[in-house]
Design a protein around this motif. Structure first.
Motif, PDB file in Angstrom:
ATOM      1  N   THR A   1       4.556   8.069   2.578  1.00 24.48           N
ATOM      2  CA  THR A   1       3.411   8.141   3.488  1.00 24.48           C
ATOM      3  C   THR A   1       2.446   9.223   3.015  1.00 24.48           C
ATOM      4  N   PHE A   2       1.174   8.844   2.898  1.00 19.53           N
ATOM      5  CA  PHE A   2       0.127   9.760   2.444  1.00 19.53           C
ATOM      6  C   PHE A   2      -0.929   9.903   3.544  1.00 19.53           C
ATOM      7  N   GLU A   3      -1.683  10.987   3.437  1.00 19.20           N
ATOM      8  CA  GLU A   3      -2.765  11.230   4.386  1.00 19.20           C
ATOM      9  C   GLU A   3      -3.994  11.719   3.633  1.00 19.20           C
ATOM     10  N   ARG A   4      -5.156  11.246   4.054  1.00 14.38           N
ATOM     11  CA  ARG A   4      -6.420  11.753   3.533  1.00 14.38           C
ATOM     12  C   ARG A   4      -7.400  11.893   4.674  1.00 14.38           C
ATOM     13  N   VAL A   5      -7.977  13.054   4.780  1.00 16.03           N
ATOM     14  CA  VAL A   5      -9.008  13.260   5.782  1.00 16.03           C
ATOM     15  C   VAL A   5     -10.295  12.654   5.263  1.00 16.03           C
ATOM     16  N   LYS A   6     -11.125  12.185   6.160  1.00 18.31           N
ATOM     17  CA  LYS A   6     -12.368  11.554   5.753  1.00 18.31           C
ATOM     18  C   LYS A   6     -13.225  12.511   4.935  1.00 18.31           C
ATOM     19  N   ARG A   7     -14.069  11.950   4.113  1.00 14.62           N
ATOM     20  CA  ARG A   7     -14.958  12.736   3.270  1.00 14.62           C
ATOM     21  C   ARG A   7     -15.957  13.509   4.128  1.00 14.62           C
ATOM     22  N   PRO A   8     -16.647  14.491   3.510  1.00 10.81           N
ATOM     23  CA  PRO A   8     -17.608  15.292   4.279  1.00 10.81           C
ATOM     24  C   PRO A   8     -18.611  14.422   5.013  1.00 10.81           C
ATOM     25  N   GLN A   9     -18.901  14.793   6.255  1.00 12.00           N
ATOM     26  CA  GLN A   9     -19.867  14.039   7.023  1.00 12.00           C
ATOM     27  C   GLN A   9     -21.097  14.902   7.285  1.00 12.00           C
ATOM     28  N   ILE A  10     -22.239  14.231   7.370  1.00 15.26           N
ATOM     29  CA  ILE A  10     -23.493  14.909   7.627  1.00 15.26           C
ATOM     30  C   ILE A  10     -23.898  14.658   9.078  1.00 15.26           C
ATOM     31  N   LEU A  11     -24.005  15.722   9.840  1.00 11.80           N
ATOM     32  CA  LEU A  11     -24.467  15.606  11.218  1.00 11.80           C
ATOM     33  C   LEU A  11     -25.959  15.869  11.231  1.00 11.80           C
ATOM     34  N   THR A  12     -26.724  14.848  11.537  1.00  9.24           N
ATOM     35  CA  THR A  12     -28.179  14.979  11.581  1.00  9.24           C
ATOM     36  C   THR A  12     -28.641  14.897  13.017  1.00  9.24           C
ATOM     37  N   ILE A  13     -29.386  15.903  13.434  1.00  8.55           N
ATOM     38  CA  ILE A  13     -29.888  15.942  14.804  1.00  8.55           C
ATOM     39  C   ILE A  13     -31.378  15.676  14.749  1.00  8.55           C
TER      40      ILE A  13
ATOM     41  N   ASP B   1       0.270   9.414  -8.610  1.00  3.68           N
ATOM     42  CA  ASP B   1      -0.651  10.308  -9.304  1.00  3.68           C
ATOM     43  C   ASP B   1      -2.098   9.954  -9.011  1.00  3.68           C
ATOM     44  N   ILE B   2      -2.402   8.664  -8.989  1.00  2.00           N
ATOM     45  CA  ILE B   2      -3.772   8.223  -8.706  1.00  2.00           C
ATOM     46  C   ILE B   2      -4.150   8.538  -7.259  1.00  2.00           C
ATOM     47  N   LEU B   3      -3.242   8.336  -6.328  1.00  2.89           N
ATOM     48  CA  LEU B   3      -3.532   8.637  -4.921  1.00  2.89           C
ATOM     49  C   LEU B   3      -3.784  10.126  -4.712  1.00  2.89           C
ATOM     50  N   LEU B   4      -3.023  10.961  -5.378  1.00  2.28           N
ATOM     51  CA  LEU B   4      -3.244  12.407  -5.267  1.00  2.28           C
ATOM     52  C   LEU B   4      -4.607  12.789  -5.820  1.00  2.28           C
ATOM     53  N   LYS B   5      -5.031  12.153  -6.904  1.00  3.92           N
ATOM     54  CA  LYS B   5      -6.346  12.431  -7.468  1.00  3.92           C
ATOM     55  C   LYS B   5      -7.467  11.904  -6.580  1.00  3.92           C
ATOM     56  N   GLU B   6      -7.161  10.907  -5.750  1.00  2.00           N
ATOM     57  CA  GLU B   6      -8.163  10.350  -4.842  1.00  2.00           C
ATOM     58  C   GLU B   6      -8.285  11.163  -3.556  1.00  2.00           C
ATOM     59  N   GLY B   7      -7.545  12.256  -3.448  1.00  2.00           N
ATOM     60  CA  GLY B   7      -7.673  13.118  -2.283  1.00  2.00           C
ATOM     61  C   GLY B   7      -6.583  12.957  -1.237  1.00  2.00           C
ATOM     62  N   PHE B   8      -5.580  12.127  -1.518  1.00  2.00           N
ATOM     63  CA  PHE B   8      -4.467  11.986  -0.587  1.00  2.00           C
ATOM     64  C   PHE B   8      -3.451  13.098  -0.814  1.00  2.00           C
ATOM     65  N   ARG B   9      -2.678  13.380   0.199  1.00  2.00           N
ATOM     66  CA  ARG B   9      -1.541  14.286   0.068  1.00  2.00           C
ATOM     67  C   ARG B   9      -0.311  13.606   0.634  1.00  2.00           C
ATOM     68  N   LEU B  10       0.822  13.866   0.005  1.00  2.00           N
ATOM     69  CA  LEU B  10       2.067  13.223   0.412  1.00  2.00           C
ATOM     70  C   LEU B  10       2.594  13.897   1.664  1.00  2.00           C
ATOM     71  N   LEU B  11       2.763  13.113   2.733  1.00  2.00           N
ATOM     72  CA  LEU B  11       3.280  13.630   3.993  1.00  2.00           C
ATOM     73  C   LEU B  11       4.793  13.561   4.070  1.00  2.00           C
ATOM     74  N   SER B  12       5.355  12.414   3.696  1.00  2.00           N
ATOM     75  CA  SER B  12       6.799  12.250   3.849  1.00  2.00           C
ATOM     76  C   SER B  12       7.303  11.119   2.960  1.00  2.00           C
ATOM     77  N   THR B  13       8.579  11.156   2.693  1.00  2.00           N
ATOM     78  CA  THR B  13       9.283  10.061   2.023  1.00  2.00           C
ATOM     79  C   THR B  13      10.536   9.758   2.827  1.00  2.00           C
ATOM     80  N   ARG B  14      10.872   8.505   2.914  1.00  2.00           N
ATOM     81  CA  ARG B  14      12.074   8.141   3.654  1.00  2.00           C
ATOM     82  C   ARG B  14      12.639   6.841   3.100  1.00  2.00           C
ATOM     83  N   THR B  15      13.919   6.632   3.340  1.00  2.00           N
ATOM     84  CA  THR B  15      14.582   5.400   2.936  1.00  2.00           C
ATOM     85  C   THR B  15      14.580   4.444   4.118  1.00  2.00           C
ATOM     86  N   VAL B  16      13.883   3.333   3.975  1.00  2.00           N
ATOM     87  CA  VAL B  16      13.797   2.347   5.054  1.00  2.00           C
ATOM     88  C   VAL B  16      15.084   1.550   5.146  1.00  2.00           C
TER      89      VAL B  16
END
Length: 237
Positions: free
Chosen positions: A206-218, A181-196
């Motif tokens: 396994t969770f995935e989170r894309v990096k936060r917004p980036q500022i491109l300054t020229i 629940d905390i990971l989902l609130k932190e912006g992660f999404r669940l990709l997969s579950t498996r039995t090792v």
């Protein structure tokens, strides 16, 4: 703009209409106003935005957008959960060490030395000793909860607290649910579950989170003729 040679620029009802992507135009306008572009974390249209920058003759912006180094890379987090008779083991690995540092600061392990007639009811009046998390590397951490039987009839009960939740949990399944629940609130999404390992009852989430917004300054001032194509233009889809 006025001689009619560009089919993507027309005059409609006395106003300039540029027949381009209206959604992407906000990034072009942001760059022209501030010399920077705020790229949202889930943005995937870098090629399309680069084409828009080329159309508006923003060559410096187009050059930056064409580089692979600015593309956001996914942050991968893996939770391994092992449930045994009286124990639950957790190992969290993340490609971003900063996320591990954040979780390590929020997860606390407390040990309650209890007699053999211990029950699952938590008694807040008893003193509890903190136990440090195990940190095999900068990218992972290990902890456990449940109870540890020792010699004789005494054992230690391990509770887990994950801020901002104030509860002290001993059941591994409850800890796993809170952690997810905390990971989902932190912006992660669940990709997969498996039995090792089915024999050892090891599950992997396994969770995935894309990096936060980036500022491109020229930096610097552009020498390109930007206003010649954008004066009095309106964006329309």
């Amino acid at each position: 703009m006025l001689d009619g040679s560009d089919p993507e620029i027309r005059i409609i009802n006395g106003q300039f209409f540029i027949d381009r992507d209206g959604d992407l135009f906000r990034f072009i306008l942001d760059y022209m106003r501030n010399r920077q572009v705020c790229i949202p974390p889930d943005f995937m249209e870098y090629e399309a935005l680069c084409r828009e920058a080329e159309f508006y003759e923003l060559r410096t912006l187009a050059d930056v957008l064409s580089k692979d180094s600015i593309r956001p890379r996914a942050e991968i987090l893996e939770v391994r959960f092992s449930l045994q008779e009286t124990h639950s083991f957790f190992r969290i690995f993340c490609s971003c060490s900063g996320t591990i540092e954040m979780l390590a600061a929020r997860i606390s392990i407390l040990v309650d030395q209890t007699a053999g007639n211990w029950t699952y009811a938590y008694q807040p009046t008893k003193p509890m000793a903190p136990v440090p998390l195990q940190r095999p590397s900068h990218h992972d951490l290990v902890f456990q909860c449940g109870n540890d039987f020792s010699a004789g009839e005494e054992f230690a009960a391990r509770y887990v607290t994950i801020q901002p939740d104030e509860r002290r949990l001993i059941n591994g399944t409850n800890v796993l649910g809170l952690l997810v629940d905390i990971l989902l609130k932190e912006g992660f999404r669940l990709l997969s579950t498996r039995t090792v390992s089915s024999e050892e009852k090891v599950e992997c989430y396994t969770f995935e989170r894309v990096k936060r917004p980036q500022i491109l300054t020229i930096g610097g001032h552009s020498t390109e003729n930007l206003q010649s194509k954008l004066v009095k233009s309106q964006r329309r889809k």
